[in-house]
Design an enzyme around this catalytic site. Sequence first.
Site, short mmCIF file in Angstrom:
data_model
loop_
_atom_site.label_atom_id
_atom_site.label_comp_id
_atom_site.label_asym_id
_atom_site.label_seq_id
_atom_site.Cartn_x
_atom_site.Cartn_y
_atom_site.Cartn_z
N GLU A 97 0.59 -0.42 -0.07
CA GLU A 97 -0.40 0.15 -0.47
C GLU A 97 0.54 1.59 0.20
OE1 GLU A 97 -4.17 -0.38 0.98
OE2 GLU A 97 -2.71 0.78 3.62
N LYS A 104 0.84 4.11 1.30
CA LYS A 104 0.04 4.96 2.26
C LYS A 104 1.25 5.98 2.91
CE LYS A 104 -2.40 3.40 6.64
NZ LYS A 104 -2.62 2.34 7.47
N LYS A 117 -8.12 2.07 -2.95
CA LYS A 117 -8.20 2.33 -1.48
C LYS A 117 -9.19 4.27 -1.42
CE LYS A 117 -7.79 -0.48 2.13
NZ LYS A 117 -6.83 -0.05 3.33
N GLU A 154 -14.90 -5.28 1.53
CA GLU A 154 -14.16 -5.76 3.28
C GLU A 154 -15.18 -5.83 4.67
OE1 GLU A 154 -10.32 -2.49 4.31
OE2 GLU A 154 -12.08 -2.36 6.24
N ASN A 156 -10.55 -7.31 7.68
CA ASN A 156 -9.38 -6.56 8.13
C ASN A 156 -9.24 -6.21 10.23
OD1 ASN A 156 -7.96 -3.79 8.54
ND2 ASN A 156 -9.20 -3.04 7.17
N GLU A 201 -6.22 -8.19 5.61
CA GLU A 201 -5.55 -6.91 6.16
C GLU A 201 -4.68 -6.00 7.51
OE1 GLU A 201 -9.51 -6.26 3.14
OE2 GLU A 201 -8.28 -4.15 4.33
N SER A 202 -3.79 -5.83 7.19
CA SER A 202 -3.82 -4.66 8.70
C SER A 202 -3.11 -5.25 9.32
CB SER A 202 -4.75 -3.69 8.94
OG SER A 202 -5.80 -3.03 8.24
O1 LIG Z 1 -4.47 2.56 8.88
C1 LIG Z 1 -6.07 3.00 9.48
O2 LIG Z 1 -6.06 4.09 10.86
C2 LIG Z 1 -7.06 2.92 9.07
C3 LIG Z 1 -8.06 4.05 10.02
C4 LIG Z 1 -8.80 4.15 9.27
C5 LIG Z 1 -10.12 3.78 8.46
C6 LIG Z 1 -8.99 2.90 7.76
C7 LIG Z 1 -7.52 2.58 8.00
N1 LIG Z 1 -6.66 2.12 7.78
C8 LIG Z 1 -7.01 1.14 6.51
C9 LIG Z 1 -6.68 0.20 5.96
O3 LIG Z 1 -7.54 -1.04 5.86
C10 LIG Z 1 -5.31 -0.23 5.81
O4 LIG Z 1 -4.41 0.89 4.93
C11 LIG Z 1 -4.72 -1.25 4.69
O5 LIG Z 1 -5.66 -2.32 6.01
C12 LIG Z 1 -2.87 -1.51 6.06
O6 LIG Z 1 -3.02 -1.50 7.43
P1 LIG Z 1 -1.43 -1.61 8.14
O7 LIG Z 1 -0.74 -2.60 7.32
O8 LIG Z 1 -2.39 -2.05 9.42
O9 LIG Z 1 -1.35 -0.41 7.54
#
Ligand SMILES: O=C(O)c1ccccc1NCC(=O)[C@H](O)[C@H](O)COP(=O)(O)O
Length: 262
Positions: free
Chosen positions: A58, A60, A119, A167, A188, A221-222
């Site tokens: 991503e 980001k 996204k 998602e 997520n 995810e995340s």
């Molecule tokens: O990343 C956040 O803080 C967030 C807060 C509110 C809504 C969405 C958010 N993120 C979107 C995502 O789902 C992530 O960007 C994506 O899954 C990657 O996650 P990470 O590897 O933990 O940055």
Amino acid sequence: MSVLSTPDLKRVPGVLGRIVDLRAGDYRDADPTLGGARPAARRFEAALRAPALGLIAEVKRASPSQGAIAPLDPADAARAYAAGGAAAISVLTEPRYFDGNREALLEVVAVTDLPALRKDFVVHPAMLREAADWGASAALLMVSVLHEHTGEYLGAAHHLGLDALVEVHDERELDIALEAGARIIGVNNRDLTTLEIDLNVSPRLIHRARDAGFAGVLVAESGYRTPQDIAAVRGLADAVLVGSSLAGSGDLARAARDLMTP
Ligand SMILES: O=C(O)c1ccccc1NCC(=O)[C@H](O)[C@H](O)COP(=O)(O)O
């Protein structure tokens, strides 16, 4: 296609509620028509169906949970992720909380052949039309935002030739995604109302989806920061979506490679 319903955003709590409320304001006067059907290339889905666990890396630059992450140049980041073995690139286009924009997606699409995911927090059909116009292969659809309208927005994405990453975060949302006919489901680990991460969420819901007979693509995810974190979804998920830990690493290609090396 008929005009899509507007999701009831008052039902979306917490941080996510604030984000989607502002996004709905951005698109209040946008043209809701989709135009004619476009051919489905299914490039995003195909990239994630490879036998090995795929990486959606991503672009980001900031987030509500981290604040500023890194001032990434989207084109450089996409090239680095491709060199690091990513299967697809996710590009945030939400401007206020994630420092994303249309240009970031256009730049990524211009410099790499990897399929790109728009996204964003889709609350209006124009956001899907834009995704297709800007060259994205896929768009994110969040069941926590679209609720019972998920199927309609999924149909709209497919009408525009887009794949959709649908998602979910809990059992009820997973059931809605399955009922809607999603081909790609993302689980997520982050609760987007509290921002808390629980890496057990993806394995739990992926098992449930497979037990229900889902034969499509599953994405965890995340919150993934180490190869040990990734090990928990190897052999279960088809792909992982990773943003913060790669974006903040300082060496995106190496971080992507290291993260995905068992
Ligand atoms: O990343 C956040 O803080 C967030 C807060 C509110 C809504 C969405 C958010 N993120 C979107 C995502 O789902 C992530 O960007 C994506 O899954 C990657 O996650 P990470 O590897 O933990 O940055």
